[in-house]
Design a protein around this motif. Structure first.
Motif, mmCIF file in Angstrom:
data_model
loop_
_atom_site.group_PDB
_atom_site.id
_atom_site.type_symbol
_atom_site.label_atom_id
_atom_site.label_comp_id
_atom_site.label_asym_id
_atom_site.label_seq_id
_atom_site.Cartn_x
_atom_site.Cartn_y
_atom_site.Cartn_z
ATOM 1 N N UNK A 115 0.949 -1.168 -0.162
ATOM 2 C CA UNK A 115 -0.052 0.467 -0.215
ATOM 3 C C UNK A 115 1.133 0.962 -0.546
ATOM 4 N N UNK A 116 2.453 1.397 0.705
ATOM 5 C CA UNK A 116 3.347 2.683 0.146
ATOM 6 C C UNK A 116 3.223 2.624 -0.691
ATOM 7 N N UNK A 117 3.633 0.756 -1.367
ATOM 8 C CA UNK A 117 4.278 1.734 -3.491
ATOM 9 C C UNK A 117 2.938 1.744 -4.026
ATOM 10 N N UNK A 118 2.211 0.860 -3.970
ATOM 11 C CA UNK A 118 1.053 0.931 -5.240
ATOM 12 C C UNK A 118 -0.086 1.005 -4.116
ATOM 13 N N UNK A 119 -1.285 1.153 -4.775
ATOM 14 C CA UNK A 119 -2.559 0.934 -4.663
ATOM 15 C C UNK A 119 -3.015 -0.685 -4.617
ATOM 16 N N UNK A 120 -3.091 -0.972 -3.167
ATOM 17 C CA UNK A 120 -3.600 -2.198 -3.131
ATOM 18 C C UNK A 120 -5.538 -2.548 -3.188
ATOM 19 N N UNK A 121 -6.226 -3.397 -2.944
ATOM 20 C CA UNK A 121 -7.036 -3.858 -2.715
ATOM 21 C C UNK A 121 -7.720 -3.648 -1.330
ATOM 22 N N UNK A 122 -6.230 -4.060 0.017
ATOM 23 C CA UNK A 122 -7.067 -3.801 1.551
ATOM 24 C C UNK A 122 -6.161 -4.065 1.788
ATOM 25 N N UNK A 123 -6.023 -4.237 3.231
ATOM 26 C CA UNK A 123 -4.882 -4.966 4.696
ATOM 27 C C UNK A 123 -5.736 -6.058 4.916
ATOM 28 N N UNK A 124 -5.507 -7.234 5.203
ATOM 29 C CA UNK A 124 -5.694 -8.031 6.039
ATOM 30 C C UNK A 124 -5.247 -8.120 7.219
ATOM 31 N N UNK A 125 -6.185 -7.821 7.820
ATOM 32 C CA UNK A 125 -6.829 -8.191 9.839
ATOM 33 C C UNK A 125 -7.213 -8.916 10.268
ATOM 34 N N UNK A 126 -6.802 -9.832 11.529
ATOM 35 C CA UNK A 126 -7.380 -10.360 12.007
ATOM 36 C C UNK A 126 -7.849 -10.509 13.836
ATOM 37 N N UNK A 127 -8.217 -10.480 13.830
ATOM 38 C CA UNK A 127 -8.300 -10.322 15.406
ATOM 39 C C UNK A 127 -8.473 -11.251 16.716
ATOM 40 N N UNK A 128 -7.831 -11.064 17.709
ATOM 41 C CA UNK A 128 -7.168 -13.116 17.961
ATOM 42 C C UNK A 128 -7.083 -12.439 20.219
ATOM 43 N N UNK A 129 -6.629 -12.947 20.770
ATOM 44 C CA UNK A 129 -5.952 -12.839 22.334
ATOM 45 C C UNK A 129 -5.685 -13.522 21.751
ATOM 46 N N UNK A 130 -4.469 -13.238 23.573
ATOM 47 C CA UNK A 130 -3.057 -13.507 23.838
ATOM 48 C C UNK A 130 -2.952 -13.066 25.529
#
Length: 66
Positions: free
Chosen positions: A22-37
């Motif tokens: 996303x810094x260099x070119x346009x990306x469709x999105x950023x993958x994110x997951x929610x978890x616990x630790x």
């Protein structure tokens, strides 16, 4: 007995390759997951290998701040 802080906390894991894309070119999105630790067992940032639907492969996801 009441405890001071809860041991388990919610965290967000974000794809490292999508961030670089996303810094260099346009990306469709950023993958994110929610978890616990467990904060007491793992005080450092967590890194897991998860599937990224935007990169179409398994990549390293790192813990980000909320």
């Amino acid at each position: 007995m009441a405890k001071g802080k809860e041991a388990r906390v919610m965290i967000i894991l974000e794809c490292t390759t999508c961030i670089r894309k996303s810094e260099n070119q346009k990306s469709p999105g950023i993958s994110r997951y929610i978890s616990q630790k467990n904060r007491h067992n793992t005080p450092s940032r967590l890194e897991l290998k998860k599937f990224c639907p935007y990169c179409y492969k398994h990549t390293i996801h790192v813990e980000i701040k909320k």
